[in-house]
Design a protein around this motif. Structure first.
Motif, PDB file in Angstrom:
ATOM      1  N   THR A 127       0.832  -1.197   0.000  1.00  0.00           N
ATOM      2  CA  THR A 127       0.000   0.000   0.000  1.00  0.00           C
ATOM      3  C   THR A 127       0.871   1.252   0.000  1.00  0.00           C
ATOM      4  OG1 THR A 127      -0.033   0.086   2.410  1.00  0.00           O
ATOM      5  CG2 THR A 127      -1.765  -1.210   1.328  1.00  0.00           C
ATOM      6  N   ARG A 128       0.233   2.380  -0.226  1.00  0.00           N
ATOM      7  CA  ARG A 128       0.994   3.629  -0.194  1.00  0.00           C
ATOM      8  C   ARG A 128       1.505   3.908   1.218  1.00  0.00           C
ATOM      9  NH1 ARG A 128      -0.521   8.525  -3.973  1.00  0.00           N
ATOM     10  NH2 ARG A 128      -0.110   6.761  -5.336  1.00  0.00           N
ATOM     11  N   ALA A 129       0.732   3.568   2.223  1.00  0.00           N
ATOM     12  CA  ALA A 129       1.198   3.753   3.599  1.00  0.00           C
ATOM     13  C   ALA A 129       2.433   2.894   3.867  1.00  0.00           C
ATOM     14  CB  ALA A 129       0.089   3.406   4.587  1.00  0.00           C
ATOM     15  N   ALA A 130       2.429   1.667   3.362  1.00  0.00           N
ATOM     16  CA  ALA A 130       3.598   0.797   3.519  1.00  0.00           C
ATOM     17  C   ALA A 130       4.797   1.371   2.784  1.00  0.00           C
ATOM     18  CB  ALA A 130       3.283  -0.603   3.002  1.00  0.00           C
ATOM     19  N   ALA A 131       4.560   1.951   1.616  1.00  0.00           N
ATOM     20  CA  ALA A 131       5.653   2.565   0.857  1.00  0.00           C
ATOM     21  C   ALA A 131       6.242   3.747   1.615  1.00  0.00           C
ATOM     22  CB  ALA A 131       5.149   3.012  -0.509  1.00  0.00           C
ATOM     23  N   GLU A 132       5.412   4.515   2.264  1.00  0.00           N
ATOM     24  CA  GLU A 132       5.911   5.664   3.027  1.00  0.00           C
ATOM     25  C   GLU A 132       6.741   5.199   4.224  1.00  0.00           C
ATOM     26  OE1 GLU A 132       2.284   7.722   3.779  1.00  0.00           O
ATOM     27  OE2 GLU A 132       2.227   8.658   1.787  1.00  0.00           O
ATOM     28  N   ARG A 133       6.306   4.138   4.884  1.00  0.00           N
ATOM     29  CA  ARG A 133       7.102   3.591   6.002  1.00  0.00           C
ATOM     30  C   ARG A 133       8.422   3.046   5.486  1.00  0.00           C
ATOM     31  NH1 ARG A 133       1.947   1.573   7.425  1.00  0.00           N
ATOM     32  NH2 ARG A 133       2.481  -0.484   6.573  1.00  0.00           N
ATOM     33  N   TRP A 134       8.393   2.348   4.357  1.00  0.00           N
ATOM     34  CA  TRP A 134       9.598   1.812   3.729  1.00  0.00           C
ATOM     35  C   TRP A 134      10.571   2.936   3.394  1.00  0.00           C
ATOM     36  CZ3 TRP A 134      10.499   3.108  -1.473  1.00  0.00           C
ATOM     37  CH2 TRP A 134      11.567   2.451  -2.090  1.00  0.00           C
ATOM     38  N   ALA A 135      10.063   3.997   2.787  1.00  0.00           N
ATOM     39  CA  ALA A 135      10.925   5.118   2.399  1.00  0.00           C
ATOM     40  C   ALA A 135      11.552   5.779   3.624  1.00  0.00           C
ATOM     41  CB  ALA A 135      10.128   6.139   1.591  1.00  0.00           C
ATOM     42  N   ALA A 136      10.805   5.861   4.710  1.00  0.00           N
ATOM     43  CA  ALA A 136      11.322   6.485   5.928  1.00  0.00           C
ATOM     44  C   ALA A 136      12.495   5.704   6.516  1.00  0.00           C
ATOM     45  CB  ALA A 136      10.209   6.607   6.962  1.00  0.00           C
ATOM     46  N   GLY A 137      12.594   4.416   6.188  1.00  0.00           N
ATOM     47  CA  GLY A 137      13.669   3.593   6.715  1.00  0.00           C
ATOM     48  C   GLY A 137      14.892   3.513   5.826  1.00  0.00           C
ATOM     49  N   LEU A 138      14.930   4.302   4.756  1.00  0.00           N
ATOM     50  CA  LEU A 138      16.036   4.230   3.807  1.00  0.00           C
ATOM     51  C   LEU A 138      17.171   5.203   4.108  1.00  0.00           C
ATOM     52  CD1 LEU A 138      14.097   3.860   0.425  1.00  0.00           C
ATOM     53  CD2 LEU A 138      15.312   2.066   1.682  1.00  0.00           C
ATOM     54  N   GLY A 139      17.067   5.917   5.217  1.00  0.00           N
ATOM     55  CA  GLY A 139      18.149   6.817   5.588  1.00  0.00           C
ATOM     56  C   GLY A 139      18.331   7.987   4.649  1.00  0.00           C
ATOM     57  N   GLY A 140      17.237   8.495   4.105  1.00  0.00           N
ATOM     58  CA  GLY A 140      17.309   9.667   3.244  1.00  0.00           C
ATOM     59  C   GLY A 140      17.533   9.388   1.778  1.00  0.00           C
ATOM     60  N   VAL A 141      17.607   8.115   1.386  1.00  0.00           N
ATOM     61  CA  VAL A 141      17.735   7.779  -0.030  1.00  0.00           C
ATOM     62  C   VAL A 141      16.445   8.170  -0.746  1.00  0.00           C
ATOM     63  CG1 VAL A 141      18.008   5.905  -1.711  1.00  0.00           C
ATOM     64  CG2 VAL A 141      19.326   5.881   0.418  1.00  0.00           C
ATOM     65  N   PRO A 142      16.504   8.939  -1.817  1.00  0.00           N
ATOM     66  CA  PRO A 142      15.283   9.245  -2.577  1.00  0.00           C
ATOM     67  C   PRO A 142      14.624   7.957  -3.055  1.00  0.00           C
ATOM     68  CG  PRO A 142      17.111  10.604  -3.309  1.00  0.00           C
ATOM     69  CD  PRO A 142      17.695   9.563  -2.399  1.00  0.00           C
ATOM     70  N   ALA A 143      13.319   7.997  -3.248  1.00  0.00           N
ATOM     71  CA  ALA A 143      12.607   6.761  -3.556  1.00  0.00           C
ATOM     72  C   ALA A 143      11.380   7.032  -4.406  1.00  0.00           C
ATOM     73  CB  ALA A 143      12.201   6.060  -2.261  1.00  0.00           C
ATOM     74  N   TYR A 144      11.023   6.023  -5.169  1.00  0.00           N
ATOM     75  CA  TYR A 144       9.790   6.030  -5.953  1.00  0.00           C
ATOM     76  C   TYR A 144       8.980   4.791  -5.615  1.00  0.00           C
ATOM     77  CZ  TYR A 144      11.895   9.562  -9.032  1.00  0.00           C
ATOM     78  OH  TYR A 144      12.475  10.696  -9.541  1.00  0.00           O
ATOM     79  N   ALA A 145       7.692   4.958  -5.452  1.00  0.00           N
ATOM     80  CA  ALA A 145       6.756   3.841  -5.385  1.00  0.00           C
ATOM     81  C   ALA A 145       6.023   3.804  -6.716  1.00  0.00           C
ATOM     82  CB  ALA A 145       5.768   4.018  -4.238  1.00  0.00           C
ATOM     83  N   ILE A 146       6.025   2.643  -7.381  1.00  0.00           N
ATOM     84  CA  ILE A 146       5.432   2.549  -8.715  1.00  0.00           C
ATOM     85  C   ILE A 146       4.506   1.342  -8.818  1.00  0.00           C
ATOM     86  CG2 ILE A 146       7.360   3.756  -9.810  1.00  0.00           C
ATOM     87  CD1 ILE A 146       8.408   1.050 -10.793  1.00  0.00           C
ATOM     88  N   ASP A 147       3.447   1.510  -9.603  1.00  0.00           N
ATOM     89  CA  ASP A 147       2.537   0.392  -9.822  1.00  0.00           C
ATOM     90  C   ASP A 147       2.878  -0.328 -11.124  1.00  0.00           C
ATOM     91  OD1 ASP A 147       1.518   1.956 -11.870  1.00  0.00           O
ATOM     92  OD2 ASP A 147      -0.504   2.111 -11.029  1.00  0.00           O
ATOM     93  N   GLU A 148       2.017  -1.275 -11.529  1.00  0.00           N
ATOM     94  CA  GLU A 148       2.312  -2.107 -12.690  1.00  0.00           C
ATOM     95  C   GLU A 148       2.220  -1.347 -14.009  1.00  0.00           C
ATOM     96  OE1 GLU A 148       3.096  -5.639 -11.435  1.00  0.00           O
ATOM     97  OE2 GLU A 148       3.235  -3.920 -10.100  1.00  0.00           O
ATOM     98  N   GLN A 149       1.675  -0.152 -13.982  1.00  0.00           N
ATOM     99  CA  GLN A 149       1.513   0.641 -15.196  1.00  0.00           C
ATOM    100  C   GLN A 149       2.517   1.795 -15.271  1.00  0.00           C
ATOM    101  OE1 GLN A 149      -0.598  -0.370 -17.568  1.00  0.00           O
ATOM    102  NE2 GLN A 149      -1.125  -2.078 -16.228  1.00  0.00           N
ATOM    103  N   THR A 150       3.584   1.699 -14.498  1.00  0.00           N
ATOM    104  CA  THR A 150       4.557   2.789 -14.387  1.00  0.00           C
ATOM    105  C   THR A 150       5.963   2.275 -14.640  1.00  0.00           C
ATOM    106  OG1 THR A 150       3.164   3.941 -12.777  1.00  0.00           O
ATOM    107  CG2 THR A 150       5.486   4.556 -12.820  1.00  0.00           C
TER     108      THR A 150
END
Length: 227
Positions: A176-199
């Motif tokens: 989910t998008r909420a899970a993606a936001e939690r995942w991104a918060a744990g990357l230590g400031g690495v920029p990130a993209y969450a993408i679906d199957e059409q992206t």
């Protein structure tokens, strides 16, 4: 290399057009090598799924079933045993690498261990088409939630691009998008993209472009953006 980093492959006309722009000639004239290696590192993959990928069976039409002039298999775990003088010409002669999903840390290990990582910088016209882990492997980190290989020392990957990728947005209950936001918060400031199957994310000639007919979000150190 030129990179087309996807979650589910070439799933719509916009992603197909982006790939066509990267390829040196029409797809029907391009020589492709498919890399199934990441599958062996993931507990949900195995001989059946690798067979489906290599044979371009239904379900793989967005990667191996696109209509390439030729389609060969490049299994990275075999390369250290046969010598670069044999396999390096196969890669040099290819127009595109089709790199499937599985576990990105396992894939990163074998990209390095095989010697492929040393060869790729000298192939600026080669196109890398990634699906899921085949895209995530280009990041500095993949995030602990995506590590399935038991022998992975950490969540680090190849670091070819300066951002991380969260694939399959909203395709699974856990993605989910909420899970993606939690995942991104744990990357230590690495920029990130969450993408679906059409992206897809296109990285070519020093530029990064998001191509989408679906949903995506830019998170973390990149500054938040949603589409």
């Amino acid at each position: 290399m030129q990179l087309l980093l996807t979650s589910g492959g070439v799933t719509n006309p916009s992603i197909r057009a982006a790939l066509d722009r990267l390829l040196p000639r029409p797809m029907a004239e391009c020589r492709a090598l498919v890399v199934p290696t990441a599958q062996w590192g993931h507990p949900l993959c195995g001989p059946g799924s690798v067979r489906g990928l290599v044979a371009a069976e239904p379900g793989f039409e967005h990667l191996t079933g696109l209509g390439w002039a030729s389609l060969g298999v490049l299994e990275l775990t075999a390369l250290p045993t046969i010598g670069a003088e044999r396999w390096a010409p196969w890669v040099r002669d290819a127009d595109v690498l089709l790199v499937d999903g599985g576990d990105a840390t396992y894939l990163a290990h074998w990209v390095r261990e095989s010697g492929l990582a040393d060869l790729l910088p000298g192939l600026p016209d080669l196109v890398w088409v990634g699906v899921s882990a085949g895209s995530m492997v280009m990041a500095p980190r993949i995030g602990e939630m995506f590590v399935e290989w038991a022998d992975a020392p950490d969540d680090s990957a190849l670091g070819v691009v300066p951002f991380a990728i969260f694939p399959h947005l909203d395709a699974f209950p856990t993605n989910t998008r909420a899970a993606a936001e939690r995942w991104a918060a744990g990357l230590g400031g690495v920029p990130a993209y969450a993408i679906d199957e059409q992206t897809a994310i296109v990285v070519a000639d020093g530029t990064v472009e998001v191509v989408s007919e679906g949903e995506w979000a830019r998170l973390g150190g990149a500054g938040e953006e949603r589409r």
